[in-house]
Design an enzyme around this catalytic site. Structure first.
Site, PDB file in Angstrom:
ATOM      1  N   GLY A 147       0.832  -1.214   0.000  1.00 47.33           N
ATOM      2  CA  GLY A 147       0.000   0.000   0.000  1.00 47.33           C
ATOM      3  C   GLY A 147       0.857   1.251   0.000  1.00 47.33           C
ATOM      4  CB  SER A 152       0.049   3.753  -4.493  1.00 48.28           C
ATOM      5  OG  SER A 152      -1.083   3.184  -3.869  1.00 48.28           O
ATOM      6  CG  ASP A 181      -6.044  -7.893  -4.266  1.00 45.48           C
ATOM      7  OD1 ASP A 181      -5.875  -7.654  -3.061  1.00 45.48           O
ATOM      8  OD2 ASP A 181      -7.177  -8.033  -4.790  1.00 45.48           O
ATOM      9  CB  VAL A 182      -2.057  -7.429   0.164  1.00 43.63           C
ATOM     10  CG1 VAL A 182      -0.878  -6.588  -0.255  1.00 43.63           C
ATOM     11  CG2 VAL A 182      -3.203  -6.576   0.710  1.00 43.63           C
ATOM     12  CB  SER A 198      -5.611   0.945  13.697  1.00 50.17           C
ATOM     13  OG  SER A 198      -6.482   1.965  14.113  1.00 50.17           O
ATOM     14  CE1 TYR A 217      -8.561  -0.413   9.533  1.00 54.90           C
ATOM     15  CE2 TYR A 217      -8.782   0.594  11.696  1.00 54.90           C
ATOM     16  CZ  TYR A 217      -8.129   0.495  10.491  1.00 54.90           C
ATOM     17  OH  TYR A 217      -7.041   1.301  10.238  1.00 54.90           O
ATOM     18  CB  ALA A 245      -8.385  -6.926  10.909  1.00 52.98           C
ATOM     19  CE  LYS A 246      -5.320  -1.764  10.457  1.00 50.80           C
ATOM     20  NZ  LYS A 246      -4.262  -1.965   9.457  1.00 50.80           N
ATOM     21  CB  ILE A 258      -2.847   9.355   9.943  1.00 47.06           C
ATOM     22  CG1 ILE A 258      -2.303   8.638  11.195  1.00 47.06           C
ATOM     23  CG2 ILE A 258      -1.718   9.954   9.107  1.00 47.06           C
ATOM     24  CD1 ILE A 258      -1.539   9.481  12.190  1.00 47.06           C
TER      25      ILE A 258
HETATM   26  P1  NAP Z   1      -5.137   4.950   2.221  1.00 44.91           P
HETATM   27  O1  NAP Z   1      -4.759   6.380   2.117  1.00 44.91           O
HETATM   28  O2  NAP Z   1      -6.545   4.548   1.952  1.00 44.91           O
HETATM   29  O3  NAP Z   1      -4.147   4.093   1.285  1.00 44.91           O
HETATM   30  C1  NAP Z   1      -4.310   2.698   1.231  1.00 44.91           C
HETATM   31  C2  NAP Z   1      -3.163   2.077   0.460  1.00 44.91           C
HETATM   32  O4  NAP Z   1      -3.304   0.650   0.547  1.00 44.91           O
HETATM   33  C3  NAP Z   1      -3.176   2.435  -1.007  1.00 44.91           C
HETATM   34  O5  NAP Z   1      -1.822   2.507  -1.434  1.00 44.91           O
HETATM   35  C4  NAP Z   1      -3.882   1.248  -1.651  1.00 44.91           C
HETATM   36  O6  NAP Z   1      -3.504   0.994  -3.013  1.00 44.91           O
HETATM   37  C5  NAP Z   1      -3.358   0.121  -0.772  1.00 44.91           C
HETATM   38  N1  NAP Z   1      -4.222  -1.051  -0.781  1.00 44.91           N
HETATM   39  C6  NAP Z   1      -5.509  -1.165  -0.347  1.00 44.91           C
HETATM   40  N2  NAP Z   1      -5.961  -2.418  -0.558  1.00 44.91           N
HETATM   41  C7  NAP Z   1      -4.946  -3.103  -1.135  1.00 44.91           C
HETATM   42  C8  NAP Z   1      -4.802  -4.418  -1.630  1.00 44.91           C
HETATM   43  N3  NAP Z   1      -5.813  -5.303  -1.530  1.00 44.91           N
HETATM   44  N4  NAP Z   1      -3.619  -4.797  -2.178  1.00 44.91           N
HETATM   45  C9  NAP Z   1      -2.588  -3.909  -2.279  1.00 44.91           C
HETATM   46  N5  NAP Z   1      -2.659  -2.635  -1.824  1.00 44.91           N
HETATM   47  C10 NAP Z   1      -3.840  -2.236  -1.282  1.00 44.91           C
HETATM   48  O7  NAP Z   1      -4.825   4.377   3.691  1.00 44.91           O
HETATM   49  P2  NAP Z   1      -3.906   4.986   4.857  1.00 44.91           P
HETATM   50  O8  NAP Z   1      -4.735   5.888   5.673  1.00 44.91           O
HETATM   51  O9  NAP Z   1      -2.617   5.436   4.317  1.00 44.91           O
HETATM   52  O10 NAP Z   1      -3.686   3.657   5.731  1.00 44.91           O
HETATM   53  C11 NAP Z   1      -2.505   2.881   5.657  1.00 44.91           C
HETATM   54  C12 NAP Z   1      -2.520   1.893   6.809  1.00 44.91           C
HETATM   55  O11 NAP Z   1      -2.587   2.606   8.044  1.00 44.91           O
HETATM   56  C13 NAP Z   1      -3.710   0.943   6.804  1.00 44.91           C
HETATM   57  O12 NAP Z   1      -3.312  -0.326   7.254  1.00 44.91           O
HETATM   58  C14 NAP Z   1      -4.648   1.568   7.803  1.00 44.91           C
HETATM   59  O13 NAP Z   1      -5.521   0.615   8.362  1.00 44.91           O
HETATM   60  C15 NAP Z   1      -3.663   2.126   8.806  1.00 44.91           C
HETATM   61  N6  NAP Z   1      -4.178   3.200   9.631  1.00 44.91           N
HETATM   62  C16 NAP Z   1      -4.596   4.388   9.073  1.00 44.91           C
HETATM   63  C17 NAP Z   1      -5.060   5.387   9.904  1.00 44.91           C
HETATM   64  C18 NAP Z   1      -5.511   6.724   9.375  1.00 44.91           C
HETATM   65  O14 NAP Z   1      -6.041   7.526  10.170  1.00 44.91           O
HETATM   66  N7  NAP Z   1      -5.309   7.037   8.108  1.00 44.91           N
HETATM   67  C19 NAP Z   1      -5.144   5.175  11.275  1.00 44.91           C
HETATM   68  C20 NAP Z   1      -4.727   3.965  11.803  1.00 44.91           C
HETATM   69  C21 NAP Z   1      -4.238   2.987  10.976  1.00 44.91           C
HETATM   70  P3  NAP Z   1      -4.267   1.723  -4.261  1.00 44.91           P
HETATM   71  O15 NAP Z   1      -3.704   3.118  -4.313  1.00 44.91           O
HETATM   72  O16 NAP Z   1      -3.903   0.910  -5.450  1.00 44.91           O
HETATM   73  O17 NAP Z   1      -5.715   1.698  -3.929  1.00 44.91           O
END
Ligand code: NAP
Length: 247
Positions: free
Chosen positions: A14, A16, A65-66, A146, A159, A162-163, A192
């Site tokens: 992830g 990107s 796809d993970v 998380s 969620y 899983a976390k 975030i």
């Molecule tokens: P995001 O902005 O939605 O980005 C998600 C990333 O994961 C994208 O690069 C997406 O790829 C990739 N992805 C999703 N499903 C996938 C799959 N099946 N196979 C491969 N890649 C996949 O999410 P984020 O906020 O950066 O979150 C990143 C991590 O931090 C996650 O594990 C999330 O649960 C955790 N987290 C986030 C927050 C928050 O507040 N943002 C808080 C706690 C934990 P594409 O671009 O191709 O879609």
């Protein structure tokens, strides 16, 4: 990063967008050759790749796809074939999704998708990547969990489960690998500012955060950078909250 004439590779799932993107960019600046995984957003992935290359870093894309054990196996095999003798020194299990809703209304698919993306992916990918780390007697694994998995949040039974499981897996695997000098840690962000939180009501939610603001992806990346560094060699099995005081 070249150590003993060997390039050090870091795989970020992830990578990107959001937190994964910030981690990929940070590890590239730290000197790693970064392998950016993503699922479908080619434009976003290209943007990260070009930014790293323009800054003089090393990176490549690895789209898979993970949630698919077959896709993971194929991508891993093809990467190894294209990089003879190389392996991943660092693995960041970051790809994640959320599908929120009260449990009584939760669709089976929302449960399954969240478990597959946030948890099963850790198992299928890490199992492969860890083998050469064991032989090398060095490695760093960071799982992005998380605060939801630490405290539990309403509307996130899937969620949070899983976390929380990922935190358990981090602790157990760290004990299996400690003697091989491989560390396994978890990072637990709060809110975030990324696409994942874009539609949330930030002005309301920040009242619940002691620091009074959402965190930035770069702040999470800085913590990950430290955890994968040589200086963090004695930290393993830990979950570090980065949540502005929540938790
Ligand atoms: P995001 O902005 O939605 O980005 C998600 C990333 O994961 C994208 O690069 C997406 O790829 C990739 N992805 C999703 N499903 C996938 C799959 N099946 N196979 C491969 N890649 C996949 O999410 P984020 O906020 O950066 O979150 C990143 C991590 O931090 C996650 O594990 C999330 O649960 C955790 N987290 C986030 C927050 C928050 O507040 N943002 C808080 C706690 C934990 P594409 O671009 O191709 O879609």
């Amino acid at each position: 990063m070249v150590v003993n004439n060997k390039v050090r590779y870091a795989l970020v799932t992830g990578g990107s967008r959001g937190i994964g993107r910030a981690i990929a960019e940070r590890l590239a600046r730290d000197g790693y050759s970064v392998v950016i995984n993503y699922k479908s957003n080619d434009t976003a992935a290209q943007e990260v790749l070009q930014k790293i290359l323009q800054e003089g870093g090393q990176a490549e894309l690895l789209k898979f796809d993970v949630t698919s054990p077959t896709a993971i196996q194929e991508a891993y095999t093809s990467w190894c074939a294209a990089h003879e003798g190389a392996h991943f020194d660092v693995l960041i299990n970051n790809a994640g999704i959320r599908r929120d809703g009260l449990m009584v209304f939760m669709e089976d698919q929302d449960w399954a998708d969240v478990m597959r993306t946030n948890l099963d992916s850790f198992f299928y990918l890490t199992k492969l990547v860890v083998n050469p780390m064991i032989r090398a007697r060095r490695g760093r694994i960071v799982n992005i969990t998380s605060i939801s998995g630490v405290t539990g949040l309403p509307g996130q039974v899937n969620y949070s489960s899983a976390k929380a499981a990922l935190i358990g897996a981090t602790k157990a695997l760290s004990k299996e690998l400690a003697a091989r000098k491989i560390t396994v840690n978890a990072v637990a962000p709060g809110f975030i500012a990324t696409d994942m939180t874009a539609e949330l009501d930030e002005s309301e939610l920040k009242k619940t955060i002691p620091m009074g603001r959402f965190g930035q992806p770069e702040e999470v990346a800085a913590l990950v950078s430290f955890l994968v560094s040589d200086e963090a060699a004695y930290i393993t099995g830990q979950t570090i909250n980065i949540a502005g005081g929540i938790g």
